[in-house]
Structures are given as C-alpha cells and as structure tokens.
Design a protein around this motif. Structure first.
Motif, PDB file in Angstrom:
ATOM      1  N   PRO A  67     -15.838 -37.102   9.806  1.00 19.68           N
ATOM      2  CA  PRO A  67     -15.329 -36.510   8.560  1.00 19.68           C
ATOM      3  C   PRO A  67     -13.836 -36.244   8.660  1.00 19.68           C
ATOM      4  CG  PRO A  67     -16.580 -34.910   9.838  1.00 19.68           C
ATOM      5  CD  PRO A  67     -16.801 -36.247  10.488  1.00 19.68           C
ATOM      6  N   ALA A  68     -13.159 -36.412   7.545  1.00 17.51           N
ATOM      7  CA  ALA A  68     -11.719 -36.180   7.513  1.00 17.51           C
ATOM      8  C   ALA A  68     -11.430 -34.705   7.791  1.00 17.51           C
ATOM      9  CB  ALA A  68     -11.154 -36.582   6.145  1.00 17.51           C
ATOM     10  N   ALA A  69     -10.336 -34.473   8.517  1.00 18.88           N
ATOM     11  CA  ALA A  69      -9.959 -33.097   8.842  1.00 18.88           C
ATOM     12  C   ALA A  69      -9.615 -32.332   7.576  1.00 18.88           C
ATOM     13  CB  ALA A  69      -8.772 -33.104   9.797  1.00 18.88           C
ATOM     14  N   LEU A  70     -10.093 -31.116   7.478  1.00 19.52           N
ATOM     15  CA  LEU A  70      -9.812 -30.296   6.316  1.00 19.52           C
ATOM     16  C   LEU A  70      -8.356 -29.851   6.334  1.00 19.52           C
ATOM     17  CD1 LEU A  70     -13.006 -28.031   6.227  1.00 19.52           C
ATOM     18  CD2 LEU A  70     -12.494 -30.016   4.790  1.00 19.52           C
ATOM     19  N   PRO A  71      -7.704 -29.786   5.180  1.00 13.60           N
ATOM     20  CA  PRO A  71      -6.325 -29.299   5.148  1.00 13.60           C
ATOM     21  C   PRO A  71      -6.289 -27.814   5.478  1.00 13.60           C
ATOM     22  CG  PRO A  71      -7.176 -29.558   2.921  1.00 13.60           C
ATOM     23  CD  PRO A  71      -8.213 -30.138   3.836  1.00 13.60           C
ATOM     24  N   PRO A  72      -5.146 -27.316   5.947  1.00  9.57           N
ATOM     25  CA  PRO A  72      -5.052 -25.878   6.230  1.00  9.57           C
ATOM     26  C   PRO A  72      -5.208 -25.062   4.949  1.00  9.57           C
ATOM     27  CG  PRO A  72      -2.900 -26.935   6.359  1.00  9.57           C
ATOM     28  CD  PRO A  72      -3.905 -28.038   6.232  1.00  9.57           C
ATOM     29  N   PRO A  73      -5.582 -23.809   5.058  1.00  9.68           N
ATOM     30  CA  PRO A  73      -5.757 -22.984   3.858  1.00  9.68           C
ATOM     31  C   PRO A  73      -4.426 -22.668   3.197  1.00  9.68           C
ATOM     32  CG  PRO A  73      -5.979 -21.647   5.826  1.00  9.68           C
ATOM     33  CD  PRO A  73      -5.880 -23.070   6.291  1.00  9.68           C
ATOM     34  N   TYR A  74      -4.489 -22.325   1.912  1.00 18.11           N
ATOM     35  CA  TYR A  74      -3.299 -21.829   1.228  1.00 18.11           C
ATOM     36  C   TYR A  74      -2.907 -20.489   1.852  1.00 18.11           C
ATOM     37  CZ  TYR A  74      -3.806 -25.379  -2.388  1.00 18.11           C
ATOM     38  OH  TYR A  74      -3.884 -26.576  -3.060  1.00 18.11           O
ATOM     39  N   PRO A  75      -1.614 -20.191   1.928  1.00 15.79           N
ATOM     40  CA  PRO A  75      -1.199 -18.951   2.610  1.00 15.79           C
ATOM     41  C   PRO A  75      -1.759 -17.689   1.954  1.00 15.79           C
ATOM     42  CG  PRO A  75       0.653 -19.977   1.449  1.00 15.79           C
ATOM     43  CD  PRO A  75      -0.453 -20.973   1.459  1.00 15.79           C
ATOM     44  N   SER A  76      -1.893 -17.689   0.623  1.00 11.54           N
ATOM     45  CA  SER A  76      -2.415 -16.496  -0.052  1.00 11.54           C
ATOM     46  C   SER A  76      -3.885 -16.243   0.276  1.00 11.54           C
ATOM     47  CB  SER A  76      -2.241 -16.624  -1.567  1.00 11.54           C
ATOM     48  OG  SER A  76      -2.984 -17.732  -2.061  1.00 11.54           O
ATOM     49  N   GLN A  77      -4.605 -17.286   0.718  1.00  6.49           N
ATOM     50  CA  GLN A  77      -6.025 -17.139   1.033  1.00  6.49           C
ATOM     51  C   GLN A  77      -6.251 -16.456   2.379  1.00  6.49           C
ATOM     52  OE1 GLN A  77      -7.293 -21.238   0.798  1.00  6.49           O
ATOM     53  NE2 GLN A  77      -7.854 -21.077  -1.359  1.00  6.49           N
ATOM     54  N   LEU A 100       8.814   2.752   1.933  1.00  5.69           N
ATOM     55  CA  LEU A 100       7.360   2.766   2.066  1.00  5.69           C
ATOM     56  C   LEU A 100       6.958   1.704   3.085  1.00  5.69           C
ATOM     57  CD1 LEU A 100       6.535   2.837  -1.763  1.00  5.69           C
ATOM     58  CD2 LEU A 100       6.490   4.800  -0.214  1.00  5.69           C
ATOM     59  N   GLY A 101       5.907   1.980   3.850  1.00  5.06           N
ATOM     60  CA  GLY A 101       5.446   1.026   4.856  1.00  5.06           C
ATOM     61  C   GLY A 101       4.217   0.262   4.400  1.00  5.06           C
ATOM     62  N   VAL A 102       4.202  -1.029   4.659  1.00  2.00           N
ATOM     63  CA  VAL A 102       3.033  -1.866   4.394  1.00  2.00           C
ATOM     64  C   VAL A 102       2.747  -2.682   5.649  1.00  2.00           C
ATOM     65  CG1 VAL A 102       3.470  -2.006   1.907  1.00  2.00           C
ATOM     66  CG2 VAL A 102       4.378  -3.776   3.422  1.00  2.00           C
ATOM     67  N   GLU A 103       1.543  -3.172   5.745  1.00  2.00           N
ATOM     68  CA  GLU A 103       1.168  -4.026   6.880  1.00  2.00           C
ATOM     69  C   GLU A 103       0.689  -5.365   6.356  1.00  2.00           C
ATOM     70  OE1 GLU A 103      -1.007  -3.110  10.962  1.00  2.00           O
ATOM     71  OE2 GLU A 103      -2.438  -3.252   9.307  1.00  2.00           O
ATOM     72  N   LEU A 104       1.249  -6.424   6.914  1.00  2.00           N
ATOM     73  CA  LEU A 104       0.872  -7.789   6.543  1.00  2.00           C
ATOM     74  C   LEU A 104       0.076  -8.399   7.685  1.00  2.00           C
ATOM     75  CD1 LEU A 104       2.880 -10.496   4.760  1.00  2.00           C
ATOM     76  CD2 LEU A 104       2.014 -11.028   7.035  1.00  2.00           C
ATOM     77  N   THR A 105      -1.063  -8.981   7.357  1.00  2.00           N
ATOM     78  CA  THR A 105      -1.945  -9.594   8.352  1.00  2.00           C
ATOM     79  C   THR A 105      -2.244 -11.028   7.947  1.00  2.00           C
ATOM     80  OG1 THR A 105      -2.980  -7.455   8.839  1.00  2.00           O
ATOM     81  CG2 THR A 105      -4.160  -9.435   9.544  1.00  2.00           C
ATOM     82  N   VAL A 106      -2.138 -11.937   8.910  1.00  2.00           N
ATOM     83  CA  VAL A 106      -2.529 -13.331   8.705  1.00  2.00           C
ATOM     84  C   VAL A 106      -3.856 -13.535   9.415  1.00  2.00           C
ATOM     85  CG1 VAL A 106      -1.935 -15.762   9.072  1.00  2.00           C
ATOM     86  CG2 VAL A 106      -0.153 -14.102   8.485  1.00  2.00           C
TER      87      VAL A 106
END
Length: 203
Positions: A67-77, A100-106
């Motif tokens: 099977p063809a490799a799946l493309p990487p996910p969209y960054p917002s996902q 103000l402090g926020v936390e970003l997680t990938v």
C-alpha cells in the motif's frame, strides 16, 4: 562316394548383388535442420531460459503491491494549544501590556513550525516568547509567553466571550492558520487584563 560342395548361387539370384550393392544415399537435410541437430541441446536450454525469464517477469509484474505510504497529517490535526496562567510582563514592554502563558503540544507526525501568532482584535498587538518562527517536534510541548499590547482601547472587547488565538502552523504537509479557542478561564483573565489596561485611558 562323391562329396557335396557348397551351393553355388544359381543364375538370376541376387545374393552377391545385395552384398556388393552401394549404400543408399542419405536423404539431404536443410541447413537449418543441420544447425538444429548440431546445437539441439543449446537451443533447448535457451528456450527453457526464455520460458523461465518470461514466467518470472510475469510473476514480478503481477505481484501484490504494498500500500502507498500515507501522507503526513495536517499540522492543525496534531497540534494542541491550551491556556496556562498569567505571566510576568517582560521588561521593556510598553505601557498597557500584559502577558499570558499557553502551552503548545505536537502529538504526532513531522515537526510543526509556528510561523505567526495573532488575535482578531484590531486594538491589540501580539508578541511571543520564543519569537516566531519556532519548531516543536512530535511528542513534545513548548511553553509560549504571549504578550499583548493595547494600542486602542476603543477597539478591544471589554467582555470577551470566546476569544481565540490565530496560530499559523507549518509542517511538510501544509501551511495552515488555525484558531485555538482557549476556554472560559482565558476569556475571563483576558477581559480583566483589558479592563485594567484601559481603566484610566479612553484612547
């Protein structure tokens, strides 16, 4: 008594004729037949090799394809941003500024780069620490200090209902601008900060 000698061939017999007859001439054969006769084994081997090659080529061409490799996910996902708390305002920030402090997680996929952080209100400017662009790898989090400066009090919401941050995200799949709604506590503290910043200034 007379003896009996060997029987002589009688007249008209062909006993000696058969013994003395010249051999029959061989049937003439074509040149291709002679070549085939000389190289029969080599020809059969070549034919067998050709059959094997053709069969192998057919099996290779008709083999199940992976099977063809799946493309990487969209960054917002795969990127999440949530609100932390108040943060000290950096030294040198202009008046009517707050942080103000926020936390970003990938969560997964290739690294995600934040190229811009903004918000929808015309009376506010935004700076971040670290300064965009910055990159976060999958499975890790990064704390971001968002410092807002009130430029025009009449153009900011005094009672923000569902304020959000616009974050421009980029990975190997795409570039997206995604609006993160940071919840009721963020909305409440943002409204308080705006009221304090603009309480003695009508500009």
């Amino acid at each position: 008594m007379s003896g009996v000698g060997p029987v002589e061939p009688g007249e008209g017999t062909h006993a000696w004729d058969v013994l003395d007859a010249p051999p029959l001439p061989r049937r003439p054969r074509g040149r291709l037949a002679e070549l085939y006769g000389r190289h029969r084994r080599a020809a059969l081997g070549a034919l067998a090799c050709a059959v094997l090659v053709a069969g192998g080529g057919y099996l290779y061409a008709t083999r199940p394809q992976p099977p063809a490799a799946l493309p990487p996910p969209y960054p917002s996902q795969v990127t999440d941003v949530h609100y932390l708390s108040w943060e000290p305002t950096p030294e040198g920030a202009p008046k009517r500024s707050f942080s103000l402090g926020v936390e970003l997680t990938v969560l997964a996929g290739p690294p995600v780069t934040v190229t811009r952080i903004s918000q929808p209100y015309a009376g506010l400017s935004v700076k971040s620490t670290p300064t965009a662009p910055f990159r976060t790898t999958a499975g890790s989090s990064r704390k971001i200090i968002v410092t807002m400066h009130v430029t025009q009090c009449r153009k900011v919401p005094w009672n923000a209902g569902l304020p959000f941050l616009d974050v421009t995200l980029r990975n190997t799949r795409a570039i997206e601008v995604h609006s993160f709604i940071l919840g009721q506590r963020y909305a409440q503290q943002l409204s308080e900060a705006l009221q304090v910043a603009c309480s003695n200034n009508s500009g």
